[in-house]
Design an enzyme around this catalytic site. Sequence first.
Site, PDB file in Angstrom:
ATOM      1  N   TYR A  75       0.474  -1.233  -0.085  1.00 20.77           N
ATOM      2  CA  TYR A  75       0.241  -0.040  -0.421  1.00 20.77           C
ATOM      3  C   TYR A  75       0.599   1.514   0.112  1.00 20.77           C
ATOM      4  O   TYR A  75       0.149   2.410  -0.438  1.00 20.77           O
ATOM      5  CB  TYR A  75      -1.461   0.166   1.362  1.00 20.77           C
ATOM      6  CG  TYR A  75      -1.939  -0.804   1.132  1.00 20.77           C
ATOM      7  CD1 TYR A  75      -2.476  -1.535  -0.007  1.00 20.77           C
ATOM      8  CD2 TYR A  75      -2.918  -1.276   2.394  1.00 20.77           C
ATOM      9  CE1 TYR A  75      -3.228  -2.655   0.344  1.00 20.77           C
ATOM     10  CE2 TYR A  75      -3.964  -2.375   2.282  1.00 20.77           C
ATOM     11  CZ  TYR A  75      -3.817  -3.026   1.001  1.00 20.77           C
ATOM     12  OH  TYR A  75      -4.404  -4.415   1.009  1.00 20.77           O
ATOM     13  N   LYS A 115       2.821 -15.842   2.316  1.00 18.17           N
ATOM     14  CA  LYS A 115       3.365 -16.142   1.464  1.00 18.17           C
ATOM     15  C   LYS A 115       4.730 -16.859   0.286  1.00 18.17           C
ATOM     16  O   LYS A 115       5.438 -16.741  -0.350  1.00 18.17           O
ATOM     17  CB  LYS A 115       2.376 -15.765   0.216  1.00 18.17           C
ATOM     18  CG  LYS A 115       2.140 -16.575  -0.893  1.00 18.17           C
ATOM     19  CD  LYS A 115       1.653 -17.597  -0.708  1.00 18.17           C
ATOM     20  CE  LYS A 115       1.346 -18.430  -2.267  1.00 18.17           C
ATOM     21  NZ  LYS A 115       0.214 -19.674  -1.897  1.00 18.17           N
ATOM     22  N   ASP A 170      -3.307 -18.610   1.579  1.00 13.59           N
ATOM     23  CA  ASP A 170      -4.344 -19.103   0.742  1.00 13.59           C
ATOM     24  C   ASP A 170      -4.960 -19.712   2.078  1.00 13.59           C
ATOM     25  O   ASP A 170      -6.296 -19.973   1.698  1.00 13.59           O
ATOM     26  CB  ASP A 170      -3.649 -19.321  -0.899  1.00 13.59           C
ATOM     27  CG  ASP A 170      -1.814 -20.225  -0.624  1.00 13.59           C
ATOM     28  OD1 ASP A 170      -1.644 -20.083   0.379  1.00 13.59           O
ATOM     29  OD2 ASP A 170      -2.147 -20.828  -1.641  1.00 13.59           O
ATOM     30  N   ASP A 203      -5.256  -7.200   6.111  1.00 12.64           N
ATOM     31  CA  ASP A 203      -6.101  -6.055   5.675  1.00 12.64           C
ATOM     32  C   ASP A 203      -7.934  -6.682   4.738  1.00 12.64           C
ATOM     33  O   ASP A 203      -8.924  -7.422   4.969  1.00 12.64           O
ATOM     34  CB  ASP A 203      -6.100  -5.562   3.979  1.00 12.64           C
ATOM     35  CG  ASP A 203      -6.948  -4.736   2.915  1.00 12.64           C
ATOM     36  OD1 ASP A 203      -8.520  -4.381   4.581  1.00 12.64           O
ATOM     37  OD2 ASP A 203      -6.999  -3.295   3.080  1.00 12.64           O
ATOM     38  N   ASP A 263     -10.803  -9.071   7.111  1.00 12.92           N
ATOM     39  CA  ASP A 263     -12.470  -8.929   7.138  1.00 12.92           C
ATOM     40  C   ASP A 263     -12.661  -9.866   6.466  1.00 12.92           C
ATOM     41  O   ASP A 263     -14.025 -10.117   6.930  1.00 12.92           O
ATOM     42  CB  ASP A 263     -11.825  -7.779   5.268  1.00 12.92           C
ATOM     43  CG  ASP A 263     -12.558  -7.140   5.364  1.00 12.92           C
ATOM     44  OD1 ASP A 263     -12.636  -5.783   6.889  1.00 12.92           O
ATOM     45  OD2 ASP A 263     -12.578  -5.628   4.398  1.00 12.92           O
TER      46      ASP A 263
END
Length: 360
Positions: A144, A194, A226, A250, A254
């Site tokens: 970001y 990852k 994942d 993020d 959620d």
Amino acid sequence: MKIYKIAVLAGDGIGPEVMDVTLPLLDKVASKFNFKFQYTPALVGGSAIDATGKALPEETVEICRQSQAILFGSVGGPKWETLPPNEQPERAALLPLRKIFGLYANLRPAICYKELIHASPIKSEIISNGFDLLVARELTGGIYFGKPKETTQTVNGERAVDTLVYETPEIERITHVAFKAAQKRRKLVTLVDKANVLESSLLWRKTVKAIAPQYPDVTLNFIYVDNAAMQVVKNPTQFDVMLCENMFGDIISDEVAAVAGSLGLLPSASLGQQAGFGLYEPSGGTAPDIAGKGIANPIAQILSGALMLRYSFQEESSAVAIENAVRQMIAAGFRTGDIFKEGDQRVNTKEMAAEIMKRI
């Protein structure tokens, strides 16, 4: 009597509605525990764009600087989606606030109350007693904020670049936050990464492994992002503290909110290096589809106030009083539409806040 100075940034959509019912509740807690709040409202997000042309006016930043904490609502909505991306409320307000105040640690506690397991998409037999986990998300690094971040013209059209970059100190500081939180919980940290693909994830694993021996009472696990997304849906009870880089955190937070039953239930705290200073906000958004109807769930905003009491002001008894009142209200069967089922007592935003306030 202690007086705590709060910058109140209600924002857009349901933000003002849930903020309006939260402040009187906080005042009741303050009165009960012998301190006071001094609130200073400020514009942010779409409402600030409409009034000043900027999502984060300098006046708002200065009010935040003069305050001990920021109580934030939500920003954004369809009205401002046609603006250039860098001027839209989410990117032009929240991200700069995090950067300006160095708010690198985002804590998102996710509790699925036993009485609300019907609202979770997970089978009730898997979470028969609900669950309680914490997402610790690094907030000021990663993709970001990395440079270069740009879109350029090429002979074939356009080329977009986002840069995922982390340095050791950025990883170290959020890792300590996660391990210290785990020590007060079930003593388990799971790093979400990852590392089979990303260089940045390899650095995360190396750094976190080096810090782990400083917390011998905490178990450290690793999981690819994942698989983590799948495991949160299959059985969230296996997790205690999930440690994540910015983008993974993020997404995972959620998802965790959704499986807890509703985004309207989950608060968050964004903390930095300045002792006591933090930004506290619901994990959900502006919910433009229900904005202005007075039916939004205020629990996430109210619990964000409890986190503010805990982390910014060390008023632990006050924070617990709010959290217990929320639990008691849920046990009594009062529900806004997002968590309602037949047999419950349906209430609106103000009514739910009033039921919580009765139990303070």
